[in-house]
Design a protein around this motif. Structure first.
Motif, PDB file in Angstrom:
ATOM      1  N   UNK A  20       0.818  -1.212   0.000  1.00  0.00           N
ATOM      2  CA  UNK A  20       0.000   0.000   0.000  1.00  0.00           C
ATOM      3  C   UNK A  20       0.849   1.259   0.000  1.00  0.00           C
ATOM      4  N   UNK A  21       1.955   1.253   0.749  1.00  0.00           N
ATOM      5  CA  UNK A  21       2.712   2.490   0.987  1.00  0.00           C
ATOM      6  C   UNK A  21       4.021   2.596   0.222  1.00  0.00           C
ATOM      7  N   UNK A  72      -0.440  13.851  -1.811  1.00  0.00           N
ATOM      8  CA  UNK A  72       0.000  15.229  -2.010  1.00  0.00           C
ATOM      9  C   UNK A  72       1.515  15.304  -1.973  1.00  0.00           C
ATOM     10  N   UNK A  73       2.140  14.568  -1.041  1.00  0.00           N
ATOM     11  CA  UNK A  73       3.600  14.574  -0.942  1.00  0.00           C
ATOM     12  C   UNK A  73       4.222  13.959  -2.184  1.00  0.00           C
ATOM     13  N   UNK A  74       3.612  12.921  -2.736  1.00  0.00           N
ATOM     14  CA  UNK A  74       4.156  12.283  -3.938  1.00  0.00           C
ATOM     15  C   UNK A  74       4.121  13.237  -5.136  1.00  0.00           C
ATOM     16  N   UNK A  75       3.099  14.079  -5.189  1.00  0.00           N
ATOM     17  CA  UNK A  75       2.960  15.000  -6.322  1.00  0.00           C
ATOM     18  C   UNK A  75       4.067  16.045  -6.343  1.00  0.00           C
ATOM     19  N   UNK A  76       4.679  16.323  -5.188  1.00  0.00           N
ATOM     20  CA  UNK A  76       5.741  17.326  -5.120  1.00  0.00           C
ATOM     21  C   UNK A  76       7.119  16.687  -4.982  1.00  0.00           C
ATOM     22  N   UNK A  77       7.201  15.365  -5.162  1.00  0.00           N
ATOM     23  CA  UNK A  77       8.470  14.653  -4.995  1.00  0.00           C
ATOM     24  C   UNK A  77       9.445  15.064  -6.094  1.00  0.00           C
ATOM     25  N   UNK A  78      10.709  15.238  -5.740  1.00  0.00           N
ATOM     26  CA  UNK A  78      11.733  15.667  -6.698  1.00  0.00           C
ATOM     27  C   UNK A  78      12.279  14.457  -7.451  1.00  0.00           C
ATOM     28  N   UNK A  79      12.110  14.443  -8.781  1.00  0.00           N
ATOM     29  CA  UNK A  79      12.627  13.356  -9.602  1.00  0.00           C
ATOM     30  C   UNK A  79      11.761  12.118  -9.538  1.00  0.00           C
ATOM     31  N   UNK A  80      12.323  10.988  -9.987  1.00  0.00           N
ATOM     32  CA  UNK A  80      11.611   9.711  -9.972  1.00  0.00           C
ATOM     33  C   UNK A  80      11.329   9.268  -8.543  1.00  0.00           C
ATOM     34  N   UNK A  81      10.110   8.781  -8.284  1.00  0.00           N
ATOM     35  CA  UNK A  81       9.788   8.160  -6.997  1.00  0.00           C
ATOM     36  C   UNK A  81       9.908   6.659  -7.141  1.00  0.00           C
ATOM     37  N   UNK A  82      10.693   6.047  -6.248  1.00  0.00           N
ATOM     38  CA  UNK A  82      10.795   4.597  -6.179  1.00  0.00           C
ATOM     39  C   UNK A  82      10.497   4.149  -4.751  1.00  0.00           C
TER      40      UNK A  82
END
Length: 306
Positions: A20-21, A72-82
């Motif tokens: 989930x996270x 909301x935090x994912x939308x402002x993440x810098x670069x690729x999120x893994x």
């Protein structure tokens, strides 16, 4: 309570929460909160006839709530999120606390799940990964069975649109993957371009997650020669600074952990391998995602903005 029958459910609960996270720390917190809720319910005199069902439901719903706030935090993440990597060292292949995870949720799969809304993600994962029937999925999520069928069908179409292959690694090929990873990183660290190019797919892609806090690429790098050069240069630089490479299972697939000269975690590398070729390489250097593996190196850390 350690040693209690309920503890046998912890690996499954962690796998659901992590699915989930995408975060090891958040998943462990969610599982602990679920166990705390179970203890409080019993202390209040509630009879829990099926602790597994109670805990699975609690973890899933806590995961849904967590994802709603995390979007909301994912939308402002810098670069690729893994995702935060789950690592089992190659020299310690015994039973791991999160054993049920290894063959279920690869990094590639978790990235695909990011396209889903929290409830869609829960329904899809419970059904696709863990094999729950629709009646159980409905009970766990608090939705009707008909609604769960619709949600699953919609979620599966969205995921399949991005990848025709659903699911994680092939467990029977894990040993082969470890040997492949050993040869791959030996070639990369030794600057053997011919051997490296032979192990990379023509359309291989290199992705890096630094979260704006560590030195890494800021956009995906495609192409066999480009990726090979990037690997050789990066590992040569790391080697000159005393870094070492230790092969490992990363989310159930082949990979490695780089440590600095003081043994602190520098970066985790995970690979998708198919037909004897590396299709995708993912590196996690964001120090916020490595702390669960031990002390984190400052070698690649970017300075804090003033």
């Amino acid at each position: 309570m350690p040693g209690s029958p309920d503890e046998t459910y912890r690996p499954l609960l962690f796998s659901i929460a992590y699915g989930m996270t995408g975060s090891v720390g958040d998943a462990e917190d969610i599982v602990q909160d679920a166990f705390l809720g179970l203890t409080r319910a019993r202390q209040a005199g509630t009879v829990i006839a099926d602790p597994k069902a109670y805990l699975t439901t609690a973890v899933t719903r806590l995961g849904i709530n967590h994802m709603r706030s995390a979007r909301v935090r994912r939308e402002t993440y810098v670069g690729d999120w893994l995702p935060e990597p789950v690592v089992v060292p190659a020299d310690k292949p015994g039973p791991a606390e999160h054993a049920e995870l290894a063959d279920s949720l690869s990094m590639a799969f978790l990235v695909l799940l990011e396209a889903l809304k929290p409830v869609e993600r829960a329904v899809f994962m419970l059904r696709e990964v863990f094999g729950y029937g629709y009646a159980d999925v409905a009970r766990i999520t608090g939705k009707s069975e008909v609604n769960c069928r619709q949600i699953f069908a919609r979620a599966r179409r969205r995921v399949a649109a991005d990848s025709p292959v659903l699911g994680g690694v092939v467990p029977g090929r894990r040993a082969e993957g470890e040997e492949f990873a050993r040869r791959f990183f030996e070639a990369a660290a030794g600057g053997d371009m011919d051997a490296l190019l032979d192990m990379l797919a023509p359309d291989v892609v290199f992705r890096g997650d630094g979260g704006g806090k560590a030195q890494t690429i800021t956009r995906p790098i495609p192409g066999r020669r480009e990726v090979a050069r990037l690997l050789v240069v990066a590992l040569r630089r790391a080697g000159n600074q005393g870094a070492s490479i230790r092969p490992a299972q990363v989310n159930g697939g082949p990979g490695a952990v780089l440590h600095d000269a003081d043994g602190r975690v520098l970066v985790v590398v995970e690979m998708d391998v198919a037909d004897g070729k590396v299709q995708t390489i993912r590196t996690v250097a964001n120090p916020d995602k490595l702390g669960h593996l031990g002390p984190v190196s400052d070698l690649a850390r970017l300075p804090e903005p003033n």
